[in-house]
Write a protein that holds these residues in place. Sequence first.
Motif, PDB file in Angstrom:
ATOM      1  N   ARG A 124      23.362  18.191  46.735  1.00  0.00           N
ATOM      2  CA  ARG A 124      23.638  18.012  45.222  1.00  0.00           C
ATOM      3  C   ARG A 124      24.880  18.478  44.709  1.00  0.00           C
ATOM      4  NH1 ARG A 124      17.804  18.861  45.409  1.00  0.00           N
ATOM      5  NH2 ARG A 124      16.865  17.088  44.305  1.00  0.00           N
ATOM      6  N   VAL A 125      25.384  17.983  43.966  1.00  0.00           N
ATOM      7  CA  VAL A 125      26.622  18.638  43.413  1.00  0.00           C
ATOM      8  C   VAL A 125      26.343  19.701  42.355  1.00  0.00           C
ATOM      9  CG1 VAL A 125      28.945  18.088  42.014  1.00  0.00           C
ATOM     10  CG2 VAL A 125      27.895  16.247  43.531  1.00  0.00           C
ATOM     11  N   LYS A 126      26.987  20.860  42.643  1.00  0.00           N
ATOM     12  CA  LYS A 126      26.886  22.192  41.530  1.00  0.00           C
ATOM     13  C   LYS A 126      28.245  22.373  41.200  1.00  0.00           C
ATOM     14  CE  LYS A 126      22.586  22.938  42.938  1.00  0.00           C
ATOM     15  NZ  LYS A 126      21.482  22.928  42.130  1.00  0.00           N
ATOM     16  N   VAL A 127      28.115  23.353  40.167  1.00  0.00           N
ATOM     17  CA  VAL A 127      29.429  23.885  39.497  1.00  0.00           C
ATOM     18  C   VAL A 127      29.348  25.397  39.417  1.00  0.00           C
ATOM     19  CG1 VAL A 127      30.549  24.040  37.174  1.00  0.00           C
ATOM     20  CG2 VAL A 127      29.307  21.826  37.886  1.00  0.00           C
ATOM     21  N   GLU A 128      30.190  26.139  39.809  1.00  0.00           N
ATOM     22  CA  GLU A 128      30.185  27.570  39.909  1.00  0.00           C
ATOM     23  C   GLU A 128      30.827  27.627  38.305  1.00  0.00           C
ATOM     24  OE1 GLU A 128      31.681  31.363  42.128  1.00  0.00           O
ATOM     25  OE2 GLU A 128      32.444  29.639  42.782  1.00  0.00           O
ATOM     26  N   LEU A 129      30.280  28.338  37.292  1.00  0.00           N
ATOM     27  CA  LEU A 129      30.610  28.437  36.027  1.00  0.00           C
ATOM     28  C   LEU A 129      30.761  29.985  35.704  1.00  0.00           C
ATOM     29  CD1 LEU A 129      30.930  26.676  33.372  1.00  0.00           C
ATOM     30  CD2 LEU A 129      28.647  27.463  32.913  1.00  0.00           C
ATOM     31  N   ALA A 130      32.241  30.267  35.412  1.00  0.00           N
ATOM     32  CA  ALA A 130      32.436  31.637  35.332  1.00  0.00           C
ATOM     33  C   ALA A 130      32.541  32.090  33.523  1.00  0.00           C
ATOM     34  CB  ALA A 130      33.808  31.976  35.638  1.00  0.00           C
ATOM     35  N   LEU A 131      31.976  33.335  33.130  1.00  0.00           N
ATOM     36  CA  LEU A 131      32.210  33.879  32.333  1.00  0.00           C
ATOM     37  C   LEU A 131      33.358  34.706  32.048  1.00  0.00           C
ATOM     38  CD1 LEU A 131      30.753  34.199  29.206  1.00  0.00           C
ATOM     39  CD2 LEU A 131      29.617  36.235  30.193  1.00  0.00           C
ATOM     40  N   ALA A 132      34.650  34.172  31.197  1.00  0.00           N
ATOM     41  CA  ALA A 132      35.783  34.632  31.600  1.00  0.00           C
ATOM     42  C   ALA A 132      36.443  35.007  30.159  1.00  0.00           C
ATOM     43  CB  ALA A 132      36.756  33.791  32.236  1.00  0.00           C
ATOM     44  N   ARG A 133      37.364  36.126  30.541  1.00  0.00           N
ATOM     45  CA  ARG A 133      38.051  36.776  29.169  1.00  0.00           C
ATOM     46  C   ARG A 133      39.611  36.322  29.509  1.00  0.00           C
ATOM     47  NH1 ARG A 133      39.804  41.856  29.108  1.00  0.00           N
ATOM     48  NH2 ARG A 133      38.289  42.485  30.632  1.00  0.00           N
ATOM     49  N   GLY A 134      40.497  35.582  28.618  1.00  0.00           N
ATOM     50  CA  GLY A 134      41.723  35.346  28.804  1.00  0.00           C
ATOM     51  C   GLY A 134      42.776  36.459  29.016  1.00  0.00           C
ATOM     52  N   LYS A 135      43.750  36.306  29.912  1.00  0.00           N
ATOM     53  CA  LYS A 135      44.681  37.424  30.421  1.00  0.00           C
ATOM     54  C   LYS A 135      45.757  37.287  29.463  1.00  0.00           C
ATOM     55  CE  LYS A 135      44.032  37.874  35.249  1.00  0.00           C
ATOM     56  NZ  LYS A 135      44.612  37.872  36.581  1.00  0.00           N
ATOM     57  N   ARG A 136      46.748  38.255  29.018  1.00  0.00           N
ATOM     58  CA  ARG A 136      47.697  38.246  28.372  1.00  0.00           C
ATOM     59  C   ARG A 136      48.673  38.202  29.412  1.00  0.00           C
ATOM     60  NH1 ARG A 136      45.140  38.114  24.010  1.00  0.00           N
ATOM     61  NH2 ARG A 136      44.600  39.609  22.956  1.00  0.00           N
ATOM     62  N   GLN A 137      50.252  37.820  29.010  1.00  0.00           N
ATOM     63  CA  GLN A 137      51.142  37.446  29.764  1.00  0.00           C
ATOM     64  C   GLN A 137      51.391  38.738  30.670  1.00  0.00           C
ATOM     65  OE1 GLN A 137      52.722  34.601  30.077  1.00  0.00           O
ATOM     66  NE2 GLN A 137      53.828  35.401  31.605  1.00  0.00           N
ATOM     67  N   TYR A 138      51.579  39.969  29.905  1.00  0.00           N
ATOM     68  CA  TYR A 138      51.836  41.211  30.802  1.00  0.00           C
ATOM     69  C   TYR A 138      50.653  41.455  31.865  1.00  0.00           C
ATOM     70  CZ  TYR A 138      48.486  43.671  27.617  1.00  0.00           C
ATOM     71  OH  TYR A 138      47.407  43.936  26.568  1.00  0.00           O
ATOM     72  N   ASP A 139      49.418  40.880  31.688  1.00  0.00           N
ATOM     73  CA  ASP A 139      48.308  41.125  32.494  1.00  0.00           C
ATOM     74  C   ASP A 139      48.697  40.090  34.033  1.00  0.00           C
ATOM     75  OD1 ASP A 139      46.784  42.889  31.094  1.00  0.00           O
ATOM     76  OD2 ASP A 139      45.797  41.343  30.312  1.00  0.00           O
ATOM     77  N   LYS A 140      49.104  39.185  33.612  1.00  0.00           N
ATOM     78  CA  LYS A 140      49.541  37.869  34.653  1.00  0.00           C
ATOM     79  C   LYS A 140      50.811  38.612  35.249  1.00  0.00           C
ATOM     80  CE  LYS A 140      48.079  34.088  32.004  1.00  0.00           C
ATOM     81  NZ  LYS A 140      48.579  32.849  31.275  1.00  0.00           N
ATOM     82  N   ARG A 141      51.468  39.235  34.659  1.00  0.00           N
ATOM     83  CA  ARG A 141      52.789  39.946  35.537  1.00  0.00           C
ATOM     84  C   ARG A 141      52.195  41.018  36.437  1.00  0.00           C
ATOM     85  NH1 ARG A 141      56.206  38.441  30.900  1.00  0.00           N
ATOM     86  NH2 ARG A 141      55.572  40.494  29.857  1.00  0.00           N
ATOM     87  N   GLU A 142      51.446  41.945  35.699  1.00  0.00           N
ATOM     88  CA  GLU A 142      50.941  42.881  36.895  1.00  0.00           C
ATOM     89  C   GLU A 142      50.165  42.391  37.885  1.00  0.00           C
ATOM     90  OE1 GLU A 142      48.434  45.415  34.257  1.00  0.00           O
ATOM     91  OE2 GLU A 142      49.937  46.003  32.961  1.00  0.00           O
ATOM     92  N   ALA A 143      49.190  41.244  37.881  1.00  0.00           N
ATOM     93  CA  ALA A 143      48.619  40.647  38.873  1.00  0.00           C
ATOM     94  C   ALA A 143      49.486  40.034  39.993  1.00  0.00           C
ATOM     95  CB  ALA A 143      47.537  39.632  38.392  1.00  0.00           C
TER      96      ALA A 143
END
Length: 162
Positions: A124-143
Motif C-alpha cells: 500500500r502507498v503510505k505518506v510520511e506526514l511531518a508537523l513542521a515549523r518554518g526556518k528563517r534564513q539565518y537558521d538555514k545558514r546555521e544548518a
Amino acid sequence: MGAQDRGRRGPAPQRTLAENRKARHDYFIEETHEAGIALLGSEVKSCRLGRVSLQDAYARVENGEVLLYNVHISPYEQANRWNHDPKRVRKLLLHKHEILRLYGQVRQKGYTLVPLRFYLKDGRVKVELALARGKRQYDKREAIAERDVRREIERALRTRVR
C-alpha cells in the motif's frame, strides 16, 4: 498459519517512492505521522513507477479531513482516457483523534503539515506526514555551516585513520 502467510519472513521492507528533501532544509521537523492516501488505480500504478513529485506539497485540515495539495503524480500511460488529474487534491487517511490533534497544533502553534516521503508498505502507498515549523534564513545558514563542519571533521578523521 494461513495460506497467505506461507513463505513470508517477517515484515516486508519499505520501498521509498518519492522523497521531499527540501522539506528538511526549509522546516524544523517536530514529529512525523504515517498516513494512508486515497488514490485511484492509475495513480497507484504511476506511484509504483516512482513518478511522484512532492515539491511544494503541503497538507491542510479541512472539514475534519486532511487533504494533500500540490503533489504531482504523473499520468499513467496505459490508463488512456480514464487517467487522473496529476495535481488533484488527495485525501489522507488518519484516525479522528490524530486529525483533531494535528488541527489543534496547526491552528494554535503556527505549524504546517508537510509530506516528507511516499513509500510502499505491505503493498500500500503510505505518506510520511511531518508537523513542521518554518526556518528563517539565518537558521538555514546555521544548518549549512553545521553540516560543513561535520563533513570537515569526518574527512579529517578518515585521513587520520589511514
